[in-house]
Scaffold this active site. Structure first.
Site, PDB file in Angstrom:
ATOM      1  N   TYR A  58       0.728  -1.095  -0.009  1.00  0.00           N
ATOM      2  CA  TYR A  58      -0.068  -0.122  -0.148  1.00  0.00           C
ATOM      3  C   TYR A  58       0.863   1.241  -0.058  1.00  0.00           C
ATOM      4  CZ  TYR A  58      -3.568  -3.353   2.045  1.00  0.00           C
ATOM      5  OH  TYR A  58      -4.537  -4.342   2.028  1.00  0.00           O
ATOM      6  N   GLN A 185      -7.680 -13.814   6.129  1.00  0.00           N
ATOM      7  CA  GLN A 185      -8.316 -12.561   5.666  1.00  0.00           C
ATOM      8  C   GLN A 185      -8.975 -12.718   4.293  1.00  0.00           C
ATOM      9  OE1 GLN A 185      -6.995  -8.186   4.750  1.00  0.00           O
ATOM     10  NE2 GLN A 185      -6.218  -8.903   6.656  1.00  0.00           N
ATOM     11  N   LEU A 216     -17.501  -3.115   3.716  1.00  0.00           N
ATOM     12  CA  LEU A 216     -18.571  -2.308   3.257  1.00  0.00           C
ATOM     13  C   LEU A 216     -18.690  -2.438   1.844  1.00  0.00           C
ATOM     14  CD1 LEU A 216     -18.103   0.938   5.582  1.00  0.00           C
ATOM     15  CD2 LEU A 216     -20.004  -1.054   5.599  1.00  0.00           C
TER      16      LEU A 216
END
Length: 316
Positions: A58, A185, A216
């Protein structure tokens, strides 16, 4: 801010316990700049949160970025606040442009680079981010286990692995006496429920704590894309795929439950996920501080069996 009365949840067979909501660090240094990221981390920890989920890759996809930006922001926050003990840090290896894949020497070098960026001497949870079938699994598993023995990581975890490859990883672990993974995960939320088959069975079998990402659904489950609203966020382009009859039914069900509790749709969507079998904590990220209270509320809102069933039925 007062810390909510929330029970900590153990991560699999490990001795780690965490708040039942994980803060996604994918936005740090990207859609949340340094100051915004610091404010979010301040408020998350003040609100009782502790687990921050990031990755060495990231955000290498952003023009001008090289990877490691998120870890660096977290490390700067720790240096500024001296609150390392308030965090449980989860990071990952395999996607940084300089440390691609899961060869043993790469895993060890990537872990050292992550430790340096984070400004800490140990990573709490270290994930194999994506499977790398070009490397013998025995070599990858041995490297992760060696990092535990070296005191550089506390716990091993896997992300985006198939059920069959988890079986293989566990077989290698047992055959060699290696340290076993404690967490998984997967992609899982109210509109993405493939996890509920073989992967959940493996989580139950091997006592893996589950941390779903995209909790979400790239913003869709907040309700902001209903009624043909444009999907224009740099992180939320994928939300458009849920703009259909099934998506409408899920939003309608979320509306009803959210109204009953006088909270947001995001709060209810994450609470539903938190209450699913094997789930320790959903992962959710925010780019603006004002979005965080809805996430924190998901850790304490109590849904009835009837509400859980209604949400599950709407998304079946």
């Amino acid at each position: 801010m007062t810390t909510p009365d929330t029970h900590l949840v153990p991560i699999g067979r490990s001795d780690l316990q965490v708040f039942p909501l994980a803060l996604g660090g994918n936005v740090f240094g990207w859609t949340a700049d340094r100051d915004a990221s610091f404010a979010i981390l301040d408020a998350f920890t003040d609100g009782g949160g502790d687990l921050v989920d990031t990755a060495d890759g990231y955000s290498h996809w952003v023009p001008g970025h090289t990877g490691g930006e998120s870890e660096s922001v977290i490390g700067e926050w720790i240096a500024r606040t001296r609150r390392r003990d308030d965090l449980v840090i989860a990071t990952k290896v395999s996607t940084h442009p300089q440390f691609s894949g899961l060869a043993p020497e790469n895993i060890r070098a990537a872990a050292d680079a992550s430790l340096a960026r984070l400004g800490t001497d140990v990573i709490d949870v270290y994930y194999a981010h994506f499977d790398d079938e070009s490397v013998p699994l025995e070599d990858t598993v041995a490297a992760f286990s060696g990092l535990v023995d070296a005191g550089k990581i506390r716990a091993i975890a896997v992300s985006n692995y198939s059920a069959e490859r988890i079986d293989e990883w566990m077989a290698v672990t047992e055959a060699n006496g290696f340290h076993a993974p404690v967490a998984l995960q997967p992609h899982y939320n109210l509109v993405e429920r493939d996890f509920e088959g073989a992967l959940r069975e493996r989580a139950e079998r091997y006592e893996l704590g589950v941390f779903p990402y995209f909790g979400l659904a790239k913003g869709f489950l907040t309700g902001k894309y209903r009624g043909g609203a444009s999907v224009d966020s740099p992180r939320a382009g994928g939300a458009a795929e849920y703009l259909n009859a099934r998506g409408d039914a899920v939003i309608e069900a979320l509306d009803a439950v959210a109204a009953a509790h006088e909270v947001s749709l995001a709060t209810i969507a994450l609470a539903w996920l938190r209450l699913q079998p094997t789930v320790v904590a959903p992962i959710a990220s925010v780019s603006r501080l004002e979005q965080l209270p809805d996430l924190l509320a998901s850790a304490t809102v109590a849904l009835t069996p009837e509400e859980l069933a209604a949400l599950s039925a709407a998304s079946a």
